[in-house]
Design a protein around this motif. Structure first.
Motif, PDB file in Angstrom:
ATOM      1  N   ALA A   7       5.017  -4.295   9.540  1.00  0.00           N
ATOM      2  CA  ALA A   7       5.043  -2.832   9.634  1.00  0.00           C
ATOM      3  C   ALA A   7       4.971  -2.200   8.246  1.00  0.00           C
ATOM      4  O   ALA A   7       4.216  -1.253   8.025  1.00  0.00           O
ATOM      5  N   VAL A   8       5.727  -2.729   7.312  1.00  0.00           N
ATOM      6  CA  VAL A   8       5.707  -2.205   5.940  1.00  0.00           C
ATOM      7  C   VAL A   8       4.323  -2.402   5.329  1.00  0.00           C
ATOM      8  O   VAL A   8       3.792  -1.516   4.654  1.00  0.00           O
ATOM      9  N   GLY A   9       3.695  -3.537   5.598  1.00  0.00           N
ATOM     10  CA  GLY A   9       2.344  -3.783   5.109  1.00  0.00           C
ATOM     11  C   GLY A   9       1.332  -2.782   5.654  1.00  0.00           C
ATOM     12  O   GLY A   9       0.449  -2.323   4.926  1.00  0.00           O
ATOM     13  N   LEU A  10       1.461  -2.434   6.928  1.00  0.00           N
ATOM     14  CA  LEU A  10       0.565  -1.430   7.521  1.00  0.00           C
ATOM     15  C   LEU A  10       0.744  -0.069   6.860  1.00  0.00           C
ATOM     16  O   LEU A  10      -0.237   0.624   6.565  1.00  0.00           O
ATOM     17  N   VAL A  11       1.994   0.314   6.620  1.00  0.00           N
ATOM     18  CA  VAL A  11       2.269   1.601   5.969  1.00  0.00           C
ATOM     19  C   VAL A  11       1.715   1.593   4.543  1.00  0.00           C
ATOM     20  O   VAL A  11       1.069   2.555   4.110  1.00  0.00           O
ATOM     21  N   GLU A  12       1.941   0.517   3.814  1.00  0.00           N
ATOM     22  CA  GLU A  12       1.429   0.433   2.445  1.00  0.00           C
ATOM     23  C   GLU A  12      -0.090   0.504   2.405  1.00  0.00           C
ATOM     24  O   GLU A  12      -0.670   1.178   1.552  1.00  0.00           O
ATOM     25  N   ALA A  13      -0.756  -0.158   3.345  1.00  0.00           N
ATOM     26  CA  ALA A  13      -2.219  -0.105   3.407  1.00  0.00           C
ATOM     27  C   ALA A  13      -2.706   1.312   3.693  1.00  0.00           C
ATOM     28  O   ALA A  13      -3.682   1.782   3.095  1.00  0.00           O
ATOM     29  N   MET A  14      -2.033   2.002   4.615  1.00  0.00           N
ATOM     30  CA  MET A  14      -2.407   3.371   4.930  1.00  0.00           C
ATOM     31  C   MET A  14      -2.254   4.272   3.710  1.00  0.00           C
ATOM     32  O   MET A  14      -3.149   5.050   3.373  1.00  0.00           O
ATOM     33  N   LEU A  15      -1.126   4.161   3.031  1.00  0.00           N
ATOM     34  CA  LEU A  15      -0.876   4.997   1.858  1.00  0.00           C
ATOM     35  C   LEU A  15      -1.855   4.677   0.726  1.00  0.00           C
ATOM     36  O   LEU A  15      -2.308   5.581   0.022  1.00  0.00           O
TER      37      LEU A  15
END
Length: 60
Positions: free
Chosen positions: A6-14
């Motif tokens: 989940a954190v990886g998905l957020v970081e990729a989006m940002l």
């Protein structure tokens, strides 16, 4: 899903929002995270995101 995913998905989006200047990404003004991920869940079911954006003439 695991928290790390989940954190990886957020970081990729940002990262995409920060680096990509292709329309419509420059219209994004603010991003908020909320829900189980922000409460510290080790296995959140999803990533809750709210986005504030400007509109322009290309939007219908």
């Amino acid at each position: 899903m695991k928290r790390a995913r989940a954190v990886g998905l957020v970081e990729a989006m940002l990262h995409r929002l920060d680096s990509n200047q292709e329309w419509p990404l420059p219209l994004v003004q603010q991003v908020w995270l909320f829900g189980s991920l922000t409460r510290g869940a080790t296995e959140p079911h999803d990533v809750d995101v709210a986005i504030r954006f400007d509109r322009d003439e290309r939007m219908t």
